[in-house]
Write a protein that holds these residues in place. Structure first.
Motif, PDB file in Angstrom:
ATOM      1  N   PHE A  64       0.845  -1.206   0.000  1.00  0.00           N
ATOM      2  CA  PHE A  64       0.000   0.000   0.000  1.00  0.00           C
ATOM      3  C   PHE A  64       0.872   1.245   0.000  1.00  0.00           C
ATOM      4  O   PHE A  64       0.655   2.202  -0.760  1.00  0.00           O
ATOM      5  CB  PHE A  64      -0.921   0.010   1.232  1.00  0.00           C
ATOM      6  CG  PHE A  64      -1.518   1.372   1.530  1.00  0.00           C
ATOM      7  CD1 PHE A  64      -2.657   1.796   0.866  1.00  0.00           C
ATOM      8  CD2 PHE A  64      -0.892   2.240   2.436  1.00  0.00           C
ATOM      9  CE1 PHE A  64      -3.188   3.064   1.115  1.00  0.00           C
ATOM     10  CE2 PHE A  64      -1.420   3.507   2.690  1.00  0.00           C
ATOM     11  CZ  PHE A  64      -2.568   3.920   2.024  1.00  0.00           C
ATOM     12  N   TRP A  65       1.908   1.227   0.862  1.00  0.00           N
ATOM     13  CA  TRP A  65       2.751   2.424   0.996  1.00  0.00           C
ATOM     14  C   TRP A  65       3.604   2.640  -0.248  1.00  0.00           C
ATOM     15  O   TRP A  65       3.759   3.774  -0.709  1.00  0.00           O
ATOM     16  CB  TRP A  65       3.613   2.317   2.252  1.00  0.00           C
ATOM     17  CG  TRP A  65       2.816   2.651   3.483  1.00  0.00           C
ATOM     18  CD1 TRP A  65       2.400   1.798   4.454  1.00  0.00           C
ATOM     19  CD2 TRP A  65       2.298   3.940   3.829  1.00  0.00           C
ATOM     20  NE1 TRP A  65       1.661   2.473   5.394  1.00  0.00           N
ATOM     21  CE2 TRP A  65       1.585   3.792   5.048  1.00  0.00           C
ATOM     22  CE3 TRP A  65       2.363   5.207   3.246  1.00  0.00           C
ATOM     23  CZ2 TRP A  65       0.946   4.860   5.679  1.00  0.00           C
ATOM     24  CZ3 TRP A  65       1.729   6.265   3.873  1.00  0.00           C
ATOM     25  CH2 TRP A  65       1.032   6.088   5.069  1.00  0.00           C
ATOM     26  N   PHE A  68       1.457   4.074  -2.795  1.00  0.00           N
ATOM     27  CA  PHE A  68       1.115   5.462  -2.462  1.00  0.00           C
ATOM     28  C   PHE A  68       2.282   6.407  -2.790  1.00  0.00           C
ATOM     29  O   PHE A  68       2.090   7.495  -3.347  1.00  0.00           O
ATOM     30  CB  PHE A  68       0.744   5.556  -0.978  1.00  0.00           C
ATOM     31  CG  PHE A  68       0.367   6.943  -0.533  1.00  0.00           C
ATOM     32  CD1 PHE A  68      -0.872   7.491  -0.869  1.00  0.00           C
ATOM     33  CD2 PHE A  68       1.256   7.722   0.207  1.00  0.00           C
ATOM     34  CE1 PHE A  68      -1.214   8.785  -0.472  1.00  0.00           C
ATOM     35  CE2 PHE A  68       0.914   9.008   0.610  1.00  0.00           C
ATOM     36  CZ  PHE A  68      -0.320   9.536   0.262  1.00  0.00           C
ATOM     37  N   LYS A 356       1.861  10.206   8.677  1.00  0.00           N
ATOM     38  CA  LYS A 356       0.795   9.270   9.054  1.00  0.00           C
ATOM     39  C   LYS A 356       1.301   8.484  10.254  1.00  0.00           C
ATOM     40  O   LYS A 356       2.325   7.817  10.183  1.00  0.00           O
ATOM     41  CB  LYS A 356       0.491   8.333   7.889  1.00  0.00           C
ATOM     42  CG  LYS A 356      -0.426   7.163   8.254  1.00  0.00           C
ATOM     43  CD  LYS A 356      -1.868   7.603   8.528  1.00  0.00           C
ATOM     44  CE  LYS A 356      -2.737   6.406   8.915  1.00  0.00           C
ATOM     45  NZ  LYS A 356      -2.432   5.880  10.267  1.00  0.00           N
ATOM     46  N   VAL A 361      -2.988   1.128   8.196  1.00  0.00           N
ATOM     47  CA  VAL A 361      -3.966   2.181   7.901  1.00  0.00           C
ATOM     48  C   VAL A 361      -5.376   1.642   8.116  1.00  0.00           C
ATOM     49  O   VAL A 361      -5.838   0.768   7.391  1.00  0.00           O
ATOM     50  CB  VAL A 361      -3.802   2.674   6.446  1.00  0.00           C
ATOM     51  CG1 VAL A 361      -4.768   3.805   6.163  1.00  0.00           C
ATOM     52  CG2 VAL A 361      -2.365   3.115   6.202  1.00  0.00           C
ATOM     53  N   ASP A 363      -8.210   3.721   8.328  1.00  0.00           N
ATOM     54  CA  ASP A 363      -9.199   4.608   7.714  1.00  0.00           C
ATOM     55  C   ASP A 363      -8.499   5.320   6.563  1.00  0.00           C
ATOM     56  O   ASP A 363      -7.571   6.093   6.788  1.00  0.00           O
ATOM     57  CB  ASP A 363      -9.675   5.595   8.795  1.00  0.00           C
ATOM     58  CG  ASP A 363     -10.682   6.609   8.283  1.00  0.00           C
ATOM     59  OD1 ASP A 363     -10.834   6.751   7.058  1.00  0.00           O
ATOM     60  OD2 ASP A 363     -11.303   7.282   9.130  1.00  0.00           O
ATOM     61  N   LYS A 364      -8.911   5.015   5.346  1.00  0.00           N
ATOM     62  CA  LYS A 364      -8.156   5.499   4.180  1.00  0.00           C
ATOM     63  C   LYS A 364      -8.775   6.744   3.551  1.00  0.00           C
ATOM     64  O   LYS A 364      -8.446   7.101   2.429  1.00  0.00           O
ATOM     65  CB  LYS A 364      -8.050   4.388   3.137  1.00  0.00           C
ATOM     66  CG  LYS A 364      -7.246   3.197   3.618  1.00  0.00           C
ATOM     67  CD  LYS A 364      -6.873   2.265   2.478  1.00  0.00           C
ATOM     68  CE  LYS A 364      -5.855   1.238   2.948  1.00  0.00           C
ATOM     69  NZ  LYS A 364      -6.245  -0.135   2.817  1.00  0.00           N
ATOM     70  N   VAL A 367      -6.565   9.386   1.833  1.00  0.00           N
ATOM     71  CA  VAL A 367      -5.675   9.045   0.719  1.00  0.00           C
ATOM     72  C   VAL A 367      -5.962   9.857  -0.553  1.00  0.00           C
ATOM     73  O   VAL A 367      -5.039  10.465  -1.110  1.00  0.00           O
ATOM     74  CB  VAL A 367      -5.706   7.526   0.444  1.00  0.00           C
ATOM     75  CG1 VAL A 367      -4.878   7.190  -0.795  1.00  0.00           C
ATOM     76  CG2 VAL A 367      -5.194   6.762   1.659  1.00  0.00           C
TER      77      VAL A 367
END
Ligand SMILES: [Zn+2]
Length: 740
Positions: A64-65, A68, A356, A361, A363-364, A367
């Motif tokens: 995810f990171w 991102f 962050k 995570v 609650d996204k 984003v």
């Protein structure tokens, strides 16, 4: 691409470095005192901090990171490495490894993944807390209260607070820093709570060191800054921090000459000493509380930039609500609030740094907001590589006034209806906020200048320097301002400005009495109700008010004696008279000749002095008449049109910057019922606007783009100015002008 842009920035800041003159020439205390702008720090324009919790290893979604970071075109990351908890397999004794790390290396994995993506990495360290086993083995490491008891951590009872002046700082943390920098390809180290969180420490190390430095015992509290022991303690504490910064810098740079240590906070530290080791600043003011104005992050950007005008500054913002004492660390703010805060910082020169808390995570919802703003910033990055702030008004930033100036507390005489509503926060901060708000409403682009950087080369670029109740000024600082005015600069000062020395000691007379055109008459009324200003125009300062005989005065008044008894002021005093009972609300003294403003030319310059708290009162009651007076004062002092002017509706926060081949005018739309309290929930578009920009000498526009709407602008030339039509602004429009 980063390399090229960094090279451009490096060359263009050489002028800015020369501008700092003596400040830049101070002897370097650290091995890495490179010339400004020569390092990698100029590269990253967008930062992300992944601030890990102990249980993140094995739980967080690494992909995810990485996705991102890619999607946001992030160029720098800050990753949790060590201190309170190690996120890698450390060998340093008492460096507590996260129990969730098992055989893994969360920090190392992320470092290598980011380096593979060509992203710069800062390792985050935080030394402020320690555990019971360390205390048992090293009782000298812990911070102690006045009774000698170890200080427990206020938020986590299993932890203790470390002493910032002993072995943790000067022996143990250097081992941690050396291990991190030698084992991983990091580009630097970022210190969170690097100076500890213990308040006053009464351990034997502190007692001995302070006694040796000052000959005194450690004071019980720091409340009375007039107490010589308190002053000595504050000075000694600062010296400990410089010593720490020098040691940590030597440690980091000794292992990797390209790397440096940078502190997340610096308080009142002198930028001339801070810059010996910190090559970039990352300002840690993460969000606004519900009581802070919408321009808060812009103010942070200006305050940070004034410390290091020739180095990159980034603003840390949190996606959660961390600005109240309750710190809902895992929360997510409204996306509009996140974006409004972030963009106001961008407009004023911050490179964005999202933080962050917790790599996992829950609650996204933050984003898309951050990703959209970062992607937009990346698309238009060249217009954010500022090399010069084109504003010609500056406000004086005074750490010593904030630290040492103590205004007398007003006596509540009980006569008022609603009890005394006067804010007593800070010495001059309400005055600064009031003047700041007025300049935002007046759409005057402005910067800050630091009280320790008042060389002609640094301040003569400004037409006006604003002194919002800057009470504490040294003789040398007064002399610098005097010289500035005589060379053609202007100042606008209020209330007790220059009435104290740099330690907050009251002077017999203003340090700037010759500029003000009056002497201090020995008295300050600290609570003045129901008093007025007679409008004695026409005069440039009364423009817009000549249709009324009087407007509200302030709430505190400095008694002065004019040097010229025949002077005729644009505003004179109607002294306070009863506001109750109703039958007595009148005065026989309907008008006096007591001056409430001194507006004069001195040498080649201009001076406006208000012997009352005009700016602070404006912050409290927001009367439009006070806005008019503040705006008129700055306009008269400037004696020339602002380089950027804006017509159109609403509340806009504006800035005007130069880049290598362009100029960019920023307009942040703060028109919002939540602008002054509460969080932004929706963007409310406003317009149309007409923007007038003075172009740098010898340039002409080759192309004019609107970056928010992403289309060409309608514009025309008028002499050396460019008139640009902006039909509508959603949140943050940028008029980007490529120069030919
Ligand atoms: Zn101590």
């Amino acid at each position: 691409m980063i390399g090229n842009d960094a090279e451009i920035d490096r060359r263009s800041v050489i002028g800015a470095a020369a501008m700092l003159g003596a400040a830049a020439a101070l002897p370097g205390g650290a091995a890495n005192a490179q010339s400004p702008g020569s390092g990698w720090e100029w590269g990253p324009m967008r930062w992300v901090q992944i601030c890990a919790t102990e249980d993140d290893p094995g739980r967080y979604d690494k992909q995810f990171w990485l996705d991102f970071l890619q999607r946001t075109r992030t160029q720098g990351v800050c990753l949790s490495a060590g201190g309170v908890t190690a996120f890698y397999p450390t060998q340093v004794p008492f460096h507590y490894r996260s129990p969730f790390l098992a055989d893994g290396d969360m920090f190392g994995e992320l470092v290598h993944a980011c380096k593979a993506m060509d992203i710069r990495v800062l390792a985050r360290v935080d030394p402020h807390a320690m555990r019971a086993d360390a205390l048992a083995a090293h009782p000298e490491w812990v911070a102690r209260d006045a009774a000698g008891r170890p200080k427990r951590h206020p938020a986590d009872p299993e932890l203790y607070l470390t002493c910032p002046n002993g072995a943790v700082t000067f022996e143990w943390m250097p081992q941690v820093l050396r291990e991190i920098v030698s084992r991983y390809p990091v580009d630097g180290v970022f210190g969170n709570r690097w100076a500890g969180s213990a308040g006053i420490c009464h351990c034997n190390v502190c007692r001995t060191k302070f006694q040796k430095a000052s000959g005194r015992a450690i004071p019980a509290t720091l409340k009375d800054v007039g107490d010589p022991a308190v002053r000595a303690y504050l000075v000694w504490d600062d010296e400990m921090r410089y010593e720490q910064l020098d040691l940590w810098a030597r440690t980091v740079t000794g292992v990797n000459p390209q790397a440096f240590f940078t502190p997340g906070t610096w308080g009142r530290l002198d930028p001339r000493r801070l810059r010996r080791t910190a090559r970039a600043l990352f300002a840690d003011r993460q969000a606004r509380s519900g009581n802070a104005p919408a321009w808060l992050n812009g103010r942070s950007a200006k305050e940070t930039a004034c410390l290091m005008p020739d180095r990159p500054v980034s603003g840390i913002f949190a996606v959660g609500e961390t600005a109240t004492p309750y710190r809902f660390m895992d929360s997510v703010q409204a996306p509009t609030e996140i974006r409004a805060y972030l963009h106001d910082g961008l407009a004023h020169g911050f490179r964005p740094w999202m933080t962050k808390f917790k790599a996992e995570v829950f609650d996204k919802r933050w984003v898309p907001a951050v990703a959209d703003s970062y992607a937009w910033h990346a698309r238009h990055e060249k217009y954010f590589r500022n090399i010069d702030n084109l504003s010609r008004v500056a406000m004086l930033h005074s750490a010593q006034t904030n630290t040492y100036y103590v205004p007398e507390v007003p006596r509540d005489n009980g006569a008022g209806g609603p009890q005394d509503a006067q804010s007593l926060r800070g010495g001059s901060d309400d005055a600064t906020n009031g003047f700041y708000q007025a300049l935002v409403e007046a759409r005057v682009p402005f910067a800050f200048v630091d009280e320790r950087l008042l060389d002609p080369a640094a301040i003569d670029r400004y037409r006006v320097i604003v002194l919002p109740n800057i009470a504490a000024l040294s003789d040398a600082q007064c002399a610098a301002l005097r010289g500035y005015v005589r060379r053609g600069g202007a100042i606008v000062a209020t209330h007790e400005t220059a009435l104290c020395d740099e330690w907050g000691n009251r002077r017999a007379n203003f340090g700037l009495a010759d500029l003000f055109g009056c002497d201090y008459a020995g008295r300050v009324d600290q609570r003045v109700a129901n008093s007025y200003l007679s409008v004695r125009g026409p005069h440039p300062l009364t423009a817009g008010l000549d249709d009324t005989p009087r407007i509200m005065a302030g709430t505190k008044q400095v008694h002065v004696r004019p040097h010229d008894p025949r002077m005729r002021a644009a505003f004179t005093s109607v002294p306070s008279y009863p506001d109750l009972p109703m039958e007595k609300v009148y005065t026989a003294t309907r008008r006096t000749d007591v001056p409430m403003v001194f507006a004069r030319t001195v040498g080649k310059g201009r001076v406006v002095y208000f012997p009352f708290d005009l700016d602070r009162t404006f912050w409290e009651n927001s009367t439009g008449d006070h806005l008019t007076v503040l705006r008129n004062a700055v306009a008269w002092a400037a004696n020339a049109p602002e380089p950027m002017t804006v017509s159109g509706p609403g509340l806009l926060d504006v800035a005007y910057w130069r880049q290598q081949g362009s100029v960019a005018a920023h307009l942040v739309n703060l028109t919002n019922p939540m602008a002054m309290r509460g969080y932004m929930r929706e963007v409310i578009p406003a317009g149309p606007y007409q923007i007038s920009l003075q172009l740098p000498p010898g340039t002409r526009p080759a192309a004019v783009r609107l970056l928010e709407t992403e289309r060409d602008a309608v514009y025309r030339r008028e002499g050396d100015r460019l008139i640009v039509e902006v039909p509508q602004i959603k949140l943050h429009e940028v008029v980007a002008v490529d120069l030919a």
